[in-house]
Design a protein around this motif. Structure first.
Motif, short mmCIF file in Angstrom:
data_model
loop_
_atom_site.label_atom_id
_atom_site.label_comp_id
_atom_site.label_asym_id
_atom_site.label_seq_id
_atom_site.Cartn_x
_atom_site.Cartn_y
_atom_site.Cartn_z
N SER A 1 4.17 -6.32 -9.84
CA SER A 1 3.56 -6.34 -11.18
C SER A 1 4.52 -6.94 -12.21
CB SER A 1 3.18 -4.93 -11.62
OG SER A 1 2.41 -4.32 -10.63
N VAL A 2 5.77 -6.46 -12.20
CA VAL A 2 6.76 -6.94 -13.18
C VAL A 2 7.04 -8.43 -12.94
CG1 VAL A 2 9.14 -6.68 -14.01
CG2 VAL A 2 7.77 -4.66 -13.53
N GLY A 3 7.10 -8.81 -11.67
CA GLY A 3 7.35 -10.22 -11.32
C GLY A 3 6.23 -11.11 -11.82
N ALA A 4 4.99 -10.69 -11.62
CA ALA A 4 3.83 -11.48 -12.08
C ALA A 4 3.86 -11.59 -13.60
CB ALA A 4 2.53 -10.82 -11.61
N LEU A 5 4.21 -10.49 -14.27
CA LEU A 5 4.30 -10.49 -15.74
C LEU A 5 5.36 -11.48 -16.22
CD1 LEU A 5 3.07 -8.77 -18.12
CD2 LEU A 5 5.23 -7.50 -18.07
N ALA A 6 6.52 -11.46 -15.54
CA ALA A 6 7.62 -12.35 -15.93
C ALA A 6 7.24 -13.82 -15.75
CB ALA A 6 8.87 -12.03 -15.11
N ILE A 7 6.56 -14.14 -14.64
CA ILE A 7 6.15 -15.53 -14.40
C ILE A 7 5.08 -15.95 -15.43
CG2 ILE A 7 4.91 -17.07 -12.78
CD1 ILE A 7 7.76 -16.61 -11.89
N GLY A 8 4.14 -15.03 -15.70
CA GLY A 8 3.10 -15.31 -16.70
C GLY A 8 3.69 -15.57 -18.07
N GLN B 1 0.81 -1.23 0.00
CA GLN B 1 0.00 0.00 0.00
C GLN B 1 0.84 1.28 0.00
OE1 GLN B 1 -3.01 -0.19 3.13
NE2 GLN B 1 -3.31 -2.32 2.60
N THR B 2 2.03 1.21 0.61
CA THR B 2 2.80 2.46 0.80
C THR B 2 4.02 2.59 -0.11
OG1 THR B 2 4.15 1.46 2.56
CG2 THR B 2 2.11 2.59 3.24
N GLN B 3 4.54 1.45 -0.63
CA GLN B 3 5.79 1.52 -1.39
C GLN B 3 5.52 1.32 -2.89
OE1 GLN B 3 8.82 2.07 0.41
NE2 GLN B 3 7.31 2.39 2.03
N ARG B 4 5.70 2.41 -3.64
CA ARG B 4 5.46 2.33 -5.09
C ARG B 4 6.37 1.28 -5.74
NH1 ARG B 4 7.61 7.35 -7.46
NH2 ARG B 4 9.45 6.08 -7.19
N ASN B 5 7.65 1.25 -5.29
CA ASN B 5 8.60 0.28 -5.87
C ASN B 5 8.16 -1.16 -5.64
OD1 ASN B 5 10.11 2.40 -6.69
ND2 ASN B 5 11.74 2.15 -5.18
N PHE B 6 7.57 -1.42 -4.46
CA PHE B 6 7.12 -2.79 -4.16
C PHE B 6 6.01 -3.19 -5.13
CE2 PHE B 6 4.82 -6.04 -1.71
CZ PHE B 6 5.86 -6.87 -1.35
#
Ligand SMILES: Nc1ncnc2c1ncn2[C@@H]1O[C@H](COP(=O)(O)OP(=O)(O)OP(=O)(O)O)[C@@H](O)[C@H]1O
Length: 159
Positions: free
Chosen positions: A64-71, A54-59
């Motif tokens: 998101s990028v991690g989910a994309l890479a796994i997908g 909720q608080t860390q934009r980088n997280f």
């Protein structure tokens, strides 16, 4: 002439604890609250992950990028071991991002809104650890994903 030799002053050593359990239990007394069981521990761990999301934009970007890479890995039929390696690097980035958030909070709790050179070092090094892991994750993902992705794109263009 007799020379008086005084014995060296005894160093004040901390008392030797009876056993390691004594030290651990005394340290846990300093905690405001201790999780009473495994389920409660998981609940607090989830609170930490939820707070970081909720608080860390980088997280959020890393999730998101991690989910994309796994997908993409699954879509491109990468080998199980390759998907596992990509997953490991993503997990490392997310874990370090959580530690970065924890260090930031501890630093802010300690120095509040005052400038301190050591606070700067702590925050900069924690952020550096995240950056190093993210660069490694991107390199690993690019190495494993780009060849099949290019083959798919070029193959669909030629047909
Ligand atoms: N109390 C402080 N004393 C000295 N420098 C500080 C202090 N607080 C922050 N800074 C500097 O400002 C930078 C940004 O601080 P911030 O708390 O936003 O951490 P951050 O690592 O940039 O956060 P994020 O990882 O969310 O981007 C730190 O990296 C550090 O260089």
């Amino acid at each position: 002439m007799s020379q008086q030799v005084s014995s060296p002053p005894k160093a004040s050593l901390p008392p030797v604890p009876d056993c390691i359990e004594t030290v651990v239990s005394k340290q846990r007394q300093l905690s405001w609250q201790v999780a009473s069981n495994l389920f409660i521990s998981f609940k607090y761990a989830w609170c930490g992950i939820s707070y970081a999301f909720q608080t860390q934009r980088n997280f959020r970007i890393h999730v998101s990028v991690g989910a994309l890479a796994i997908g993409l890995s699954i879509f491109l039929h990468l080998k199980s071991v390759e998907i596992a390696v990509i997953g490991l690097t993503i997990g490392l980035v997310l874990a370090l991002e959580l530690l970065n958030t924890a260090i930031e909070s501890i630093v802010d709790l300690t120095v509040k809104q005052t400038y301190h050179e050591l606070a700067k070092i702590a925050k900069d090094c924690a952020a550096g650890a995240v950056l190093v892991s993210a660069l490694v994750a991107v390199t690993v993902a690019a190495t494993l994903l780009l060849p099949p992705l290019l083959a798919l794109v070029l193959g669909s263009k030629s047909s």
